[in-house]
Write a protein that holds these residues in place. Sequence first.
Motif, short mmCIF file in Angstrom:
data_model
loop_
_atom_site.label_atom_id
_atom_site.label_comp_id
_atom_site.label_asym_id
_atom_site.label_seq_id
_atom_site.Cartn_x
_atom_site.Cartn_y
_atom_site.Cartn_z
N ASP A 124 0.83 -1.21 0.00
CA ASP A 124 0.00 0.00 0.00
C ASP A 124 0.86 1.26 0.00
O ASP A 124 0.59 2.21 -0.73
N ASP A 125 1.91 1.28 0.81
CA ASP A 125 2.79 2.45 0.89
C ASP A 125 3.52 2.69 -0.43
O ASP A 125 3.62 3.81 -0.91
N GLU A 126 4.05 1.61 -1.02
CA GLU A 126 4.75 1.75 -2.29
C GLU A 126 3.80 2.20 -3.39
O GLU A 126 4.14 3.06 -4.20
N LEU A 127 2.59 1.66 -3.39
CA LEU A 127 1.59 2.06 -4.37
C LEU A 127 1.30 3.56 -4.27
O LEU A 127 1.31 4.26 -5.28
N ARG A 128 1.06 4.05 -3.07
CA ARG A 128 0.79 5.48 -2.88
C ARG A 128 1.97 6.33 -3.34
O ARG A 128 1.81 7.34 -4.03
N ASP A 129 3.18 5.91 -2.97
CA ASP A 129 4.39 6.65 -3.32
C ASP A 129 4.58 6.72 -4.84
O ASP A 129 4.76 7.79 -5.41
N VAL A 130 4.51 5.56 -5.50
CA VAL A 130 4.74 5.50 -6.94
C VAL A 130 3.62 6.24 -7.69
O VAL A 130 3.88 6.99 -8.63
N THR A 131 2.39 6.04 -7.27
CA THR A 131 1.26 6.69 -7.93
C THR A 131 1.38 8.21 -7.81
O THR A 131 1.15 8.93 -8.79
N SER A 132 1.75 8.70 -6.63
CA SER A 132 1.86 10.16 -6.47
C SER A 132 3.01 10.72 -7.32
O SER A 132 2.89 11.79 -7.91
N GLN A 133 4.11 9.98 -7.42
CA GLN A 133 5.23 10.43 -8.27
C GLN A 133 4.82 10.46 -9.74
O GLN A 133 5.07 11.43 -10.45
N LEU A 134 4.20 9.36 -10.20
CA LEU A 134 3.86 9.26 -11.62
C LEU A 134 2.67 10.11 -12.02
O LEU A 134 2.49 10.40 -13.20
N SER A 135 1.87 10.53 -11.05
CA SER A 135 0.73 11.39 -11.39
C SER A 135 1.21 12.76 -11.89
O SER A 135 0.47 13.48 -12.54
N MET A 136 2.45 13.10 -11.58
CA MET A 136 3.01 14.37 -12.04
C MET A 136 3.65 14.27 -13.42
O MET A 136 4.00 15.27 -14.01
N VAL A 137 3.83 13.05 -13.92
CA VAL A 137 4.44 12.85 -15.23
C VAL A 137 3.37 12.99 -16.30
O VAL A 137 2.28 12.44 -16.18
N LYS A 138 3.70 13.75 -17.36
CA LYS A 138 2.76 13.91 -18.46
C LYS A 138 3.03 12.82 -19.49
O LYS A 138 4.13 12.69 -20.01
N PHE A 139 2.02 12.02 -19.75
CA PHE A 139 2.12 10.97 -20.75
C PHE A 139 1.31 11.39 -21.97
O PHE A 139 0.17 11.82 -21.84
N ASP A 140 1.90 11.26 -23.13
CA ASP A 140 1.21 11.52 -24.39
C ASP A 140 1.71 10.49 -25.39
O ASP A 140 2.54 10.79 -26.24
N LEU A 141 1.22 9.27 -25.23
CA LEU A 141 1.68 8.16 -26.04
C LEU A 141 0.54 7.65 -26.92
O LEU A 141 -0.60 7.59 -26.48
N THR A 142 0.89 7.30 -28.15
CA THR A 142 -0.10 6.70 -29.04
C THR A 142 0.47 5.42 -29.63
O THR A 142 1.69 5.27 -29.74
N SER A 143 -0.44 4.54 -30.01
CA SER A 143 -0.04 3.28 -30.62
C SER A 143 -1.13 2.87 -31.60
O SER A 143 -2.31 2.85 -31.24
N GLU A 144 -0.74 2.52 -32.79
CA GLU A 144 -1.69 2.01 -33.77
C GLU A 144 -2.04 0.58 -33.38
O GLU A 144 -1.16 -0.24 -33.13
#
Length: 169
Positions: A124-144
């Motif tokens: 649970d702690d690792e999930l919260r930590d990783v999710t909060s870090q990655l929520s600040m990353v902007k993802f703009d990925l596409t795939s056909e």
Amino acid sequence: MLYSIVVFPSSKVQEVANSYRKRYDPAYALIPPYIRLKEAFELDESKLPALVEHLEQVASSTESFTAQFHRVSSFHPTNNVIYLAVQNKEPFTALHQKIAERCVSEKETYAFVPHLTIGRDLSDDELRDVTSQLSMVKFDLTSEVDRFHLVYQLEDGIWSVYQTFLLSK
């Protein structure tokens, strides 16, 4: 034998996903990054030709489309899974429904949510930590998405492609 039906995204999307999976996904070495269209299911080999025929019909009646990944999310508190969210869920949902029409009759464990897992089995702690870090990353990925795959699990846990099904253009 255990089977599943998946979409493998483009190599660029796989590269981004694997940069996280190496650290957060214990299944990293067992299968490339994927979007699951059908949960893993047992199937007697004698029923495989009928399934393949159904999947060929589904593929020929489905047009290719573009998948867009735009943010990180999680299934917490149901599961400690972190994933890249699919922005345009409708084509995946339609494909999932077509496959499920005449596919294995087993009831799905979870509601279908198209996603690309990048972490699982986290505390649970690792999930919260990783999710909060990655929520600040902007993802703009596409795939056909122009194909899907029937995969099966080998005795050592590794998943291998049984057959690939090309979508119509």
